[in-house]
Design a protein around this motif. Sequence first.
Motif, PDB file in Angstrom:
ATOM      1  N   ASN A  33       4.579  12.242   1.928  1.00 39.18           N
ATOM      2  CA  ASN A  33       4.759  11.989   3.341  1.00 39.18           C
ATOM      3  C   ASN A  33       3.564  11.248   3.894  1.00 39.18           C
ATOM      4  O   ASN A  33       3.551  10.836   5.035  1.00 39.18           O
ATOM      5  N   SER A  49       3.965   3.051   7.267  1.00 37.85           N
ATOM      6  CA  SER A  49       2.976   4.115   7.258  1.00 37.85           C
ATOM      7  C   SER A  49       3.070   4.969   8.493  1.00 37.85           C
ATOM      8  O   SER A  49       3.002   4.472   9.596  1.00 37.85           O
ATOM      9  N   GLY A  51       1.046   7.720   8.335  1.00 35.53           N
ATOM     10  CA  GLY A  51      -0.039   8.606   7.954  1.00 35.53           C
ATOM     11  C   GLY A  51      -1.183   8.595   8.927  1.00 35.53           C
ATOM     12  O   GLY A  51      -1.243   7.839   9.866  1.00 35.53           O
ATOM     13  N   LYS A 116      13.625   6.285   4.829  1.00 32.54           N
ATOM     14  CA  LYS A 116      12.179   6.091   4.828  1.00 32.54           C
ATOM     15  C   LYS A 116      11.850   4.681   4.357  1.00 32.54           C
ATOM     16  O   LYS A 116      12.639   4.053   3.664  1.00 32.54           O
ATOM     17  N   LYS A 131       7.769   6.902   3.478  1.00 36.42           N
ATOM     18  CA  LYS A 131       7.380   7.469   4.766  1.00 36.42           C
ATOM     19  C   LYS A 131       8.297   6.978   5.868  1.00 36.42           C
ATOM     20  O   LYS A 131       8.757   5.843   5.832  1.00 36.42           O
TER      21      LYS A 131
END
Length: 370
Positions: A33, A49, A51, A116, A131
């Motif tokens: 993830n 992304s 993140g 994703k 992600k």
Amino acid sequence: MATIRMSHTLVAILVVLVSMEAMSLVLGQGNGNGNGNGNGNGSGNGNGSSGNGNGNGNKNGNESDDTAVSHYDVLTPLTSGQERGFCKAKGACYYKTLVCPSECPQRKPKKNKKHKGCFINCGSKCEVTCKYRRANCNGYGSLCYDPRFVGGDGVMFYFHGAKGGNFAIVSDNNLQINAHFIGTRPTGRTRDYTWVQAFSIMFDTHTLVIATKKISKWDDKVDALMVKWDGESVTIPTDGEAEWRIMAEGREVVVERTDDTNYVRVTVSGLVEMDIRVRPIGAEENKVHNYQIPSGDSFAHLETQFRFSNLSDLVEGVLGKTYRPGYISPVKVGVLMPMMGGEDKYETPSLCSPLCKVCRFQRQSGLAQY
């Protein structure tokens, strides 16, 4: 006898070459993830992304992870449709080919709500992961809710500003991001409830504005986003690549939809990447928090996560200063609502003004403010 030796030599060379090629091909496993710890990938090639990001990069002579993450050439996809990137960043991934996993074969899936995206990371991690390309309101560099921030240091805090006010979120030598706050003050309260209604991203001689329209009755299927480039309205396509892009003084600026409506990713190469969502204050939320939202206004606002590239050590702004090396947050960690002050230092005269008491950005001559 000489012919046999020659054959053995050729076979040995062929084996070595095949082995080298196998080592340079890295297949993605789609197993993350991704809460990465680099300081963003603003110069990316459409990576997916969601993140976190606040690292300071490496110091071993290779590229910092800021730029290395997305320093790659896009290769022709495999026959299966899996996209590939050829890493050019000097470091762990130098000259390796990363392949998107079958679970997320595309970097920019058209139906982001259901699929994703493939994130190609040519930095120190040298990996590909799957992600959702959405703002993570608990990740580094996020700004959501009744403005709640998570700084580059990972510390959560609230900054309420003021209804109708404009504040410098980031101010650096070559970038300034201001936010316009909307809000309401219920009877008996001593401060406003506030939300971010618009951002202005200022760099070089240009200004990009991302804002929400005023929506009386919310409908998820109706787009509430408004985009302006240097004062002119911009329409973001809903089909094909579903993006608008322009080259501006050597920088590529991209606004791409990450869902059919109300989700976009904004990229200014070499400076910043933003995942943005437009959302309303719902009836239940209004009731639980006693916001007392007036009828005829859904208070559409922005939830955002920032990833920065090339910030200076003296960066300023409500969020920007939390990315300074060695920064220590003054907020009280552990309390329910840790508050960050400084409204007087960060307030700007307008959404697109670079002026505040501590602002560092100086607009280059060329274009007027909007």
